[in-house]
Design an enzyme around this catalytic site. Sequence first.
Site, PDB file in Angstrom:
ATOM      1  N   ASP A 197      -2.622 -17.981   4.420  1.00 10.05           N
ATOM      2  CA  ASP A 197      -3.568 -18.888   3.744  1.00 10.05           C
ATOM      3  C   ASP A 197      -4.146 -19.896   4.745  1.00 10.05           C
ATOM      4  OD1 ASP A 197      -0.629 -19.229   3.021  1.00 10.05           O
ATOM      5  OD2 ASP A 197      -1.317 -21.291   2.896  1.00 10.05           O
ATOM      6  N   ASP A 231      -6.480  -6.583   4.943  1.00 14.68           N
ATOM      7  CA  ASP A 231      -7.581  -6.246   4.048  1.00 14.68           C
ATOM      8  C   ASP A 231      -8.376  -7.509   3.721  1.00 14.68           C
ATOM      9  OD1 ASP A 231      -9.095  -4.687   2.439  1.00 14.68           O
ATOM     10  OD2 ASP A 231      -7.646  -4.472   0.825  1.00 14.68           O
ATOM     11  N   TYR A 246       0.813  -1.227   0.000  1.00 13.25           N
ATOM     12  CA  TYR A 246       0.000   0.000   0.000  1.00 13.25           C
ATOM     13  C   TYR A 246       0.843   1.272   0.000  1.00 13.25           C
ATOM     14  CZ  TYR A 246      -4.188  -2.715   0.805  1.00 13.25           C
ATOM     15  OH  TYR A 246      -5.241  -3.578   0.672  1.00 13.25           O
TER      16      TYR A 246
END
Length: 410
Positions: A273, A297, A153
């Site tokens: 994950d 996010d 970001y």
Amino acid sequence: MNDRSEKIVMLPQGELRVPNFPVIPHIVGDGCGPDIWEASRPVIDAAVQSAYGAERRIIWRELLAGQKAYDTRGAWLPEETMATIRECLVGIKGPLTTPVGGGIRSLNVALRQGLDLYCCVRPVRYFDGIVSPVKHPEKVDMVIFRENTEDIYAGIEFSAESAEARDFYMWLQKKHPERATKIRFPYSSGFGIKPVSREGTERLVRAAILYALQNNRPSVTLVHKGNIMKFTEGSFRDWGYELARREFGASPIGNGPWLRFPCGLVIKDCICDAFLQEILLHPADHSVVATLNLNGDYCSDALAAQVGGIGISPGANINYVTGHAIFEATHGTAPALAGKDVANPSSFLLSAAMMLRYIGWDPAAGALEEALAKTIASGQVTADLAEQRSGATTLGTRAFGKAIISHLPA
Ligand code: NAD
């Protein structure tokens, strides 16, 4: 303005001093923002009154941002707005339109960067009566601390086939030829750079640990993808554990790497994950989550969806060192709903409850959350929630606000 009003200040020892009549700036927001604000303000004021009577009250001060600011002041985020939030420390905002083709990429990002709001805090819990896609949504009770200033970001990207991308590739070839050979299609590749620092990690993990300690939470999970991104996400994990040992006296459980704090709090880690599986299979094993920007996010949306609360989840962006904090509805402006008295104000109201807790007004926060939970459980809900369940009564935004007030303790 009430002549007893005062500003919230950060004391040198790092605690907020909150007067009984604090000035709190608010941004109404665009689209459905005004509908939500009109319905929510009486609820927040009533929750404070129900907890403290006439002793305490918020002195609201409206600030401009977004479309309304652009139309009246010619600026999407007027300097006066930033200056007032800087001065008053704590504020709350509705959703803002993202300017198209303007100088500011996103107003939310501009606010976060301008005030260095390094923690994005998202509590995720289930409310009885909300339709969820999983069998046991009530097992989810997590608070996500997402790093807000680093990672991909930071916006350092070079588009494929640009001069910048070519320059970058040439530099890599010259300085680190062995790494340059790993790029399969160098001349049609775009590049992204992901900074993750020790300071950035430590301040985020410290905030998550302190939150867990202050709220008697059983664990902090560091979520990362350090098996692949060793020097960014792997370091995030290592720096997190180091901080827990150095500043909080945590010690290894067995051979580690998990640690236990003297009070029993456990700090552990999970690859991102696997974490997305964990939240479906063993949600009760995770309580406070500290993670990097992009993982945060993904995880916060997945978790919000799991409790059926994607449209009603609250959020805050906080700098625990300066005290600056902006609480916000996490959904967008829902332009199709604007002015129709149909939008759901729950995300804004739950963010307001977070804000009340942040300033130490826990009884008011608890009263607001409980009254909202009771209203939803009673089946009196806005259209977005009513259409998901049978037998619900559809209320307009304002009527929903009134129903919540009727569930507050007298
Ligand atoms: P959106 O969240 O506005 O809408 C997505 C869907 O959710 C729509 O169907 C909408 O009707 C529904 N919805 C959203 N909020 C609702 C509410 N309170 N009650 C009932 N239904 C609700 O997302 P979008 O359409 O992608 O974005 C619209 C605008 O909002 C864009 O300008 C975008 O940049 C901006 N945006 C702002 C924020 C923010 O300020 N935090 C966040 C996301 C998007």
